[in-house]
Design a protein around this motif. Structure first.
Motif, PDB file in Angstrom:
ATOM      1  N   THR A   1       0.813  -1.222   0.000  1.00  0.00           N
ATOM      2  CA  THR A   1       0.000   0.000   0.000  1.00  0.00           C
ATOM      3  C   THR A   1       0.842   1.267   0.000  1.00  0.00           C
ATOM      4  O   THR A   1       0.340   2.346   0.297  1.00  0.00           O
ATOM      5  CB  THR A   1      -0.942   0.006   1.230  1.00  0.00           C
ATOM      6  N   LYS A   2       2.111   1.137  -0.375  1.00  0.00           N
ATOM      7  CA  LYS A   2       3.019   2.283  -0.368  1.00  0.00           C
ATOM      8  C   LYS A   2       2.681   3.350  -1.404  1.00  0.00           C
ATOM      9  O   LYS A   2       2.871   4.543  -1.143  1.00  0.00           O
ATOM     10  CB  LYS A   2       4.453   1.787  -0.587  1.00  0.00           C
ATOM     11  N   PRO A   3       2.152   3.006  -2.588  1.00  0.00           N
ATOM     12  CA  PRO A   3       1.857   4.038  -3.589  1.00  0.00           C
ATOM     13  C   PRO A   3       0.905   5.105  -3.051  1.00  0.00           C
ATOM     14  O   PRO A   3       0.055   4.841  -2.203  1.00  0.00           O
ATOM     15  CB  PRO A   3       1.214   3.240  -4.735  1.00  0.00           C
ATOM     16  N   VAL A   4       1.035   6.302  -3.590  1.00  0.00           N
ATOM     17  CA  VAL A   4       0.229   7.439  -3.126  1.00  0.00           C
ATOM     18  C   VAL A   4      -1.263   7.143  -3.247  1.00  0.00           C
ATOM     19  O   VAL A   4      -2.048   7.453  -2.348  1.00  0.00           O
ATOM     20  CB  VAL A   4       0.585   8.704  -3.933  1.00  0.00           C
ATOM     21  N   ALA A   5      -1.671   6.552  -4.378  1.00  0.00           N
ATOM     22  CA  ALA A   5      -3.091   6.274  -4.585  1.00  0.00           C
ATOM     23  C   ALA A   5      -3.646   5.342  -3.522  1.00  0.00           C
ATOM     24  O   ALA A   5      -4.829   5.396  -3.199  1.00  0.00           O
ATOM     25  CB  ALA A   5      -3.312   5.672  -5.976  1.00  0.00           C
ATOM     26  N   CYS A   6      -2.801   4.477  -2.977  1.00  0.00           N
ATOM     27  CA  CYS A   6      -3.232   3.570  -1.902  1.00  0.00           C
ATOM     28  C   CYS A   6      -3.230   4.283  -0.556  1.00  0.00           C
ATOM     29  O   CYS A   6      -4.174   4.187   0.222  1.00  0.00           O
ATOM     30  CB  CYS A   6      -2.319   2.357  -1.828  1.00  0.00           C
ATOM     31  N   MET A   7      -2.133   4.997  -0.280  1.00  0.00           N
ATOM     32  CA  MET A   7      -1.967   5.598   1.036  1.00  0.00           C
ATOM     33  C   MET A   7      -2.977   6.699   1.315  1.00  0.00           C
ATOM     34  O   MET A   7      -3.175   7.070   2.474  1.00  0.00           O
ATOM     35  CB  MET A   7      -0.549   6.139   1.189  1.00  0.00           C
ATOM     36  N   SER A   8      -3.630   7.218   0.289  1.00  0.00           N
ATOM     37  CA  SER A   8      -4.665   8.205   0.543  1.00  0.00           C
ATOM     38  C   SER A   8      -5.762   7.629   1.436  1.00  0.00           C
ATOM     39  O   SER A   8      -6.419   8.366   2.167  1.00  0.00           O
ATOM     40  CB  SER A   8      -5.269   8.673  -0.777  1.00  0.00           C
ATOM     41  N   CYS A   9      -5.943   6.318   1.369  1.00  0.00           N
ATOM     42  CA  CYS A   9      -6.907   5.641   2.246  1.00  0.00           C
ATOM     43  C   CYS A   9      -6.202   4.890   3.369  1.00  0.00           C
ATOM     44  O   CYS A   9      -6.614   4.926   4.523  1.00  0.00           O
ATOM     45  CB  CYS A   9      -7.739   4.647   1.447  1.00  0.00           C
ATOM     46  N   HIS A  10      -5.137   4.208   2.997  1.00  0.00           N
ATOM     47  CA  HIS A  10      -4.509   3.291   3.952  1.00  0.00           C
ATOM     48  C   HIS A  10      -3.695   4.004   5.029  1.00  0.00           C
ATOM     49  O   HIS A  10      -3.287   3.366   5.995  1.00  0.00           O
ATOM     50  CB  HIS A  10      -3.650   2.273   3.198  1.00  0.00           C
ATOM     51  N   ASP A  11      -3.496   5.300   4.874  1.00  0.00           N
ATOM     52  CA  ASP A  11      -2.827   5.992   5.967  1.00  0.00           C
ATOM     53  C   ASP A  11      -3.713   6.058   7.201  1.00  0.00           C
ATOM     54  O   ASP A  11      -3.241   6.305   8.306  1.00  0.00           O
ATOM     55  CB  ASP A  11      -2.393   7.399   5.543  1.00  0.00           C
ATOM     56  N   MET A  12      -5.018   5.803   7.050  1.00  0.00           N
ATOM     57  CA  MET A  12      -5.903   5.671   8.201  1.00  0.00           C
ATOM     58  C   MET A  12      -6.144   4.197   8.532  1.00  0.00           C
ATOM     59  O   MET A  12      -6.063   3.792   9.690  1.00  0.00           O
ATOM     60  CB  MET A  12      -7.257   6.345   7.931  1.00  0.00           C
ATOM     61  N   ILE A  13      -6.414   3.386   7.517  1.00  0.00           N
ATOM     62  CA  ILE A  13      -6.800   1.990   7.747  1.00  0.00           C
ATOM     63  C   ILE A  13      -5.659   1.174   8.341  1.00  0.00           C
ATOM     64  O   ILE A  13      -5.842   0.450   9.332  1.00  0.00           O
ATOM     65  CB  ILE A  13      -7.266   1.351   6.429  1.00  0.00           C
ATOM     66  N   ASN A  14      -4.476   1.260   7.743  1.00  0.00           N
ATOM     67  CA  ASN A  14      -3.363   0.410   8.176  1.00  0.00           C
ATOM     68  C   ASN A  14      -2.988   0.604   9.641  1.00  0.00           C
ATOM     69  O   ASN A  14      -2.875  -0.380  10.391  1.00  0.00           O
ATOM     70  CB  ASN A  14      -2.139   0.642   7.291  1.00  0.00           C
ATOM     71  N   PRO A  15      -2.755   1.846  10.106  1.00  0.00           N
ATOM     72  CA  PRO A  15      -2.345   2.015  11.504  1.00  0.00           C
ATOM     73  C   PRO A  15      -3.381   1.513  12.501  1.00  0.00           C
ATOM     74  O   PRO A  15      -3.021   1.081  13.600  1.00  0.00           O
ATOM     75  CB  PRO A  15      -2.139   3.526  11.633  1.00  0.00           C
ATOM     76  N   LEU A  16      -4.671   1.568  12.143  1.00  0.00           N
ATOM     77  CA  LEU A  16      -5.697   1.014  13.030  1.00  0.00           C
ATOM     78  C   LEU A  16      -5.603  -0.505  13.067  1.00  0.00           C
ATOM     79  O   LEU A  16      -5.682  -1.123  14.135  1.00  0.00           O
ATOM     80  CB  LEU A  16      -7.088   1.449  12.551  1.00  0.00           C
TER      81      LEU A  16
END
Length: 788
Positions: free
Chosen positions: A665-680
């Motif tokens: 999920t490193k790409p920008v298009a992914c992290m726009s969402c996963h920067d919230m989902i992953n850490p949770l």
């Protein structure tokens, strides 16, 4: 992906918040040449000299519309719940889409503030697109419950005998012969469940191991609505009746061949008790003489009464679902219906289809036939009684009034009663016509149809459908007739009475199943080599364990929402205790046990959810993070533009799950969402795919740290699951999410339709009442029922 052996549950698709679907989706479409780049002129003036509105007009409006409403190029409107800072970060990294220079940081901050205030935020949406209370038809569940209670209103209320209210199990009578005569009775007791393996002996010294029989009577309570498969296992003769006491559901009185297992299906409604009788007889077929029997070897005898609930494996019907008292039959519509729309989180009856209309017609005919076949019982009119026509007409009047939830006007009485009885000579045929007309009338099928303003009967209907998904009972209609549903105090008194009803418990059980996304992960199967012993029986037990935890907290004295998130004990029986490394006897019943007390955090880390939101061989921080974001924090998530399979563990054997997810999920298009989902999701990584605690993965210490950025941009860091749980338990954001979801589940209308301050009022009452879930149910219904 070779390592995944089952389809992804739906939560796997919920990876993008609303705006962060629209913008990346637009980018992907434009990169593929599917959308024009209209309106995306480069900004030539120096950064900082344009307003956010001007930046939006030049850079964004071509695809998103002048007011964020969308366009032919990209149809989805701009809306969501990301903070201004989160929007600005994404825009500066990915907008405009495609190769080339991106929007500068200052300009992205300006345009984010503008679009957030004008049309993106929930407040802007409420202002620009005000919600309204929609006229809705009955949902499928409400239709079935309403017809069941409509018929039940003409039957006597079941009242348990003194001292039997709290007992669980079935009343069993044991006989010395097959005839089951009073003179042959040896035992009379309550058995908690029907799970017996007598071997070659008798269940009691008074009984002959060659020849004995038993009969159990009582009722069975359905924990959820749906199709049930009932199973009787025995080597000898048996018969089972459920609900319909005239016709056996399973008739194995005369055995043929070597069949030892018998199955039948029926539809049951949650929160209701159904009469049950089970008969068993042990003997050698065709031999009645006791002396002749004793010349033959003693045969084995066993008897098991099981059921298979929707989405579960077969299991013995437990004592918590059995009562030793008989109740009247419950009418259940068997007609299949198309499913209701649940796309926004709760069942809605906002759409009408040909299939739904046909189903209601078929169900009306089915109900009319049932009424006709039980007419003497329901109406009290004997076949040859001289006053039979008058009594049948009075029965019809009460039937229509109950169906319409209010007294009939003279005009309606003429249409629904006078004309029908005048048009035929057979009063029974008139009854059929009245039932059909009533159940196809908008006054039955729709909520509050035909009224311009709320009156006491509307209030009664709102209360009953909110708490029971069914019709008002006699007490509610009596209060409405007396004008005693006009003040908050009067409505509150009725709601408090109704919350104690089993139907309210059933509706709340359904709410928590949806809140925790239980039905999104019906298959808990795991790799048998990696997780030996994780059997279907263990999976059934885990579901029961979760239900017991929720039930105990919600219906306990405090009913404290926070305890759902902070409880350290998990309900375990002997089988679960062995699997999760706790010392309990093998036959121990379910009981609260301190399981990894320093790490567990209520429902958040319950083994059922940890297993359900994992893959066959590995955990899934994404699934788990989506659960936390959507349900507990109320964040808006939508499916991504394209489904993406997770990176297989065997492709990166040296990496931990956390490292694989971060890589994918490193790409920008992914992290726009996963920067919230992953850490949770990462905060739950100490729990493996079957919900057992672990400290290492692939030889490396498990990193369970995480963080969360709120809607207003504040960042909170977590050391693990308990940190996250404590945060959610005390978070106003989470409290708002819970009371909003509870409101919409009960009322089946958007909370914003009841006023822009409704959510705030609900959250304030929640806090004032000590976060009591039961009190919140009452407060919710008082607010909703009295809306004018």
């Amino acid at each position: 992906m070779s390592s995944v052996k089952k389809p992804l549950p739906r939560p796997a698709l919920g990876l993008c918040a609303a705006l962060l679907v629209t913008l990346p989706g637009m980018a992907a479409a434009m990169q593929a040449g599917k959308a024009p780049r209209a309106g995306l002129k480069p900004i030539k003036t120096a950064s900082g000299k344009l307003t956010g509105q001007q930046v939006y007009a030049q850079q964004c409006a071509g695809c998103h519309g002048a007011k964020g409403e969308g366009s032919k190029a990209y149809k989805k409107p701009l809306m969501g719940d990301k903070s201004i800072g989160q929007l600005a970060r994404y825009i500066s990294q990915a907008m405009p889409p495609g190769p080339g220079k991106k929007c500068s940081v200052p300009d992205s901050e300006k345009v984010s503030a503008y679009l957030h205030a004008e049309f993106y935020s929930p407040l802007a949406q409420a202002r620009n697109r005000p919600a309204r209370v929609e006229l809705s038809r009955l949902t499928v569940k409400q239709f079935r419950n309403a017809t069941a209670d409509l018929i039940a209103s003409f039957r006597p209320t079941a009242r348990p005998a003194a001292g039997q209210d709290e007992r669980q199990g079935l009343r069993g009578r044991y006989y010395k012969t097959r005839r089951q005569r009073p003179m042959d009775q040896a035992l009379d007791r309550v058995d908690p469940q029907i799970s017996f393996d007598f071997g070659q002996t008798a269940p009691d010294p008074q009984l002959d191991p060659y020849l004995f029989s038993m009969r159990w009577e009582g009722s069975v309570i359905a924990p959820e609505s749906g199709e049930y498969e009932i199973i009787v296992k025995t080597e000898h003769a048996s018969r089972l009746w459920i609900n319909d006491m005239a016709t056996p559901l399973i008739d194995a009185l005369v055995k043929s061949g070597s069949d030892n297992e018998y199955r039948a299906s029926l539809h049951l409604l949650a929160g209701r008790a159904y009469p049950l009788r089970l008969e068993f007889s042990k003997s050698t077929q065709g031999v009645d003489n006791p002396e002749e029997l004793k010349k033959k070897p003693v045969t084995k005898a066993s008897l098991f009464l099981e059921w298979k609930l929707p989405h579960r494996a077969a299991q013995v019907i437990s004592a918590r679902h059995l009562r030793p008292v008989q109740v009247p039959e419950t009418y259940v519509v068997a007609t299949p219906f198309p499913p209701d729309d649940r796309s926004i989180g709760y069942e809605r009856g906002s759409s009408i289809s040909k299939e739904w209309d046909e189903a209601t017609t078929e169900a009306a005919f089915e109900t009319a036939a049932y009424v006709a076949s039980h007419l003497r019982e329901l109406s009290g009119a004997a076949d040859a009684a001289p006053d039979r026509p008058a009594r049948l007409r009075e029965f019809c009047r009460k039937f229509v009034e109950s169906a319409f939830r209010r007294p009939l006007t003279p005009e309606l009485e003429q249409v629904f009663l006078d004309r029908q009885f005048a048009s035929v000579t057979d009063p029974e045929l008139a009854v059929r016509k009245v039932v059909l007309l009533a159940l196809k009338s908008p006054r039955f099928l729709y909520r509050e149809a035909g009224t311009s303003a709320a009156d006491p009967y509307d209030v009664a209907s709102r209360l009953s459908f909110g708490l029971w998904d069914s019709l008002p009972d006699a007490d509610l209609l009596k209060a409405a007739a007396a004008g005693q549903l006009s003040t908050p105090e009067q409505v509150k008194a009725q709601a408090e009475r109704m919350v104690a009803d089993p139907r309210a418990r059933a509706k709340m059980a359904d709410f928590f199943a949806q809140w925790l996304r239980v039905d999104h992960a019906p298959d808990l199967a795991k790799d048998a080599k990696r997780f030996p012993g994780f059997t279907p029986e263990i999976q059934n037990d885990l579901r029961t364990s979760l239900e017991l935890m929720v039930e105990e907290i919600v219906w306990g004295e405090k009913s404290d929402y926070r305890e759902l998130l902070t409880a350290e004990k998990v309900h375990l029986n002997g089988r679960l205790a062995k699997f999760y490394g706790v010392e309990l006897p093998a036959d121990a019943p379910f009981q609260p046990v301190a399981l990894n007390a320093q790490e567990r955090a209520g429902v958040l880390t319950h083994p059922f959810l940890m297993a359900g939101f994992s893959y066959v061989e590995s955990t899934s921080p994404i699934h788990r993070g989506v659960l936390v974001a959507r349900s507990l924090l109320g964040r808006t998530l939508q499916p991504p533009p394209e489904a993406v399979a997770p990176a297989a563990a065997d492709l990166h054997p040296s990496l931990t799950t956390r490292q694989r997810i971060a890589l994918q999920t490193k790409p920008v298009a992914c992290m726009s969402c996963h920067d919230m989902i992953n850490p949770l999701g990462f905060t739950l990584e100490k729990f493996d795919p079957v919900g057992r605690l672990r400290e290492q993965e692939n030889g490396a210490p498990v990193d369970a740290t995480g963080q969360y950025e709120t809607r207003d941009g504040k960042v909170t860091k977590f050391a693990g699951a308990r940190d996250l749980a404590r945060y959610v338990a005390g978070s106003e954001e989470a409290h708002s999410a819970f009371v909003t979801q509870l409101f919409e589940h009960l009322v089946k209308q958007p909370v914003r339709a009841y006023g822009t301050d409704t959510e705030t009022r609900l959250r304030q009452s929640f806090t004032t009442n000590g976060y009591s879930i039961r009190r919140q149910m009452v407060e919710t219904m008082v607010l909703a029922a009295l809306k004018s």
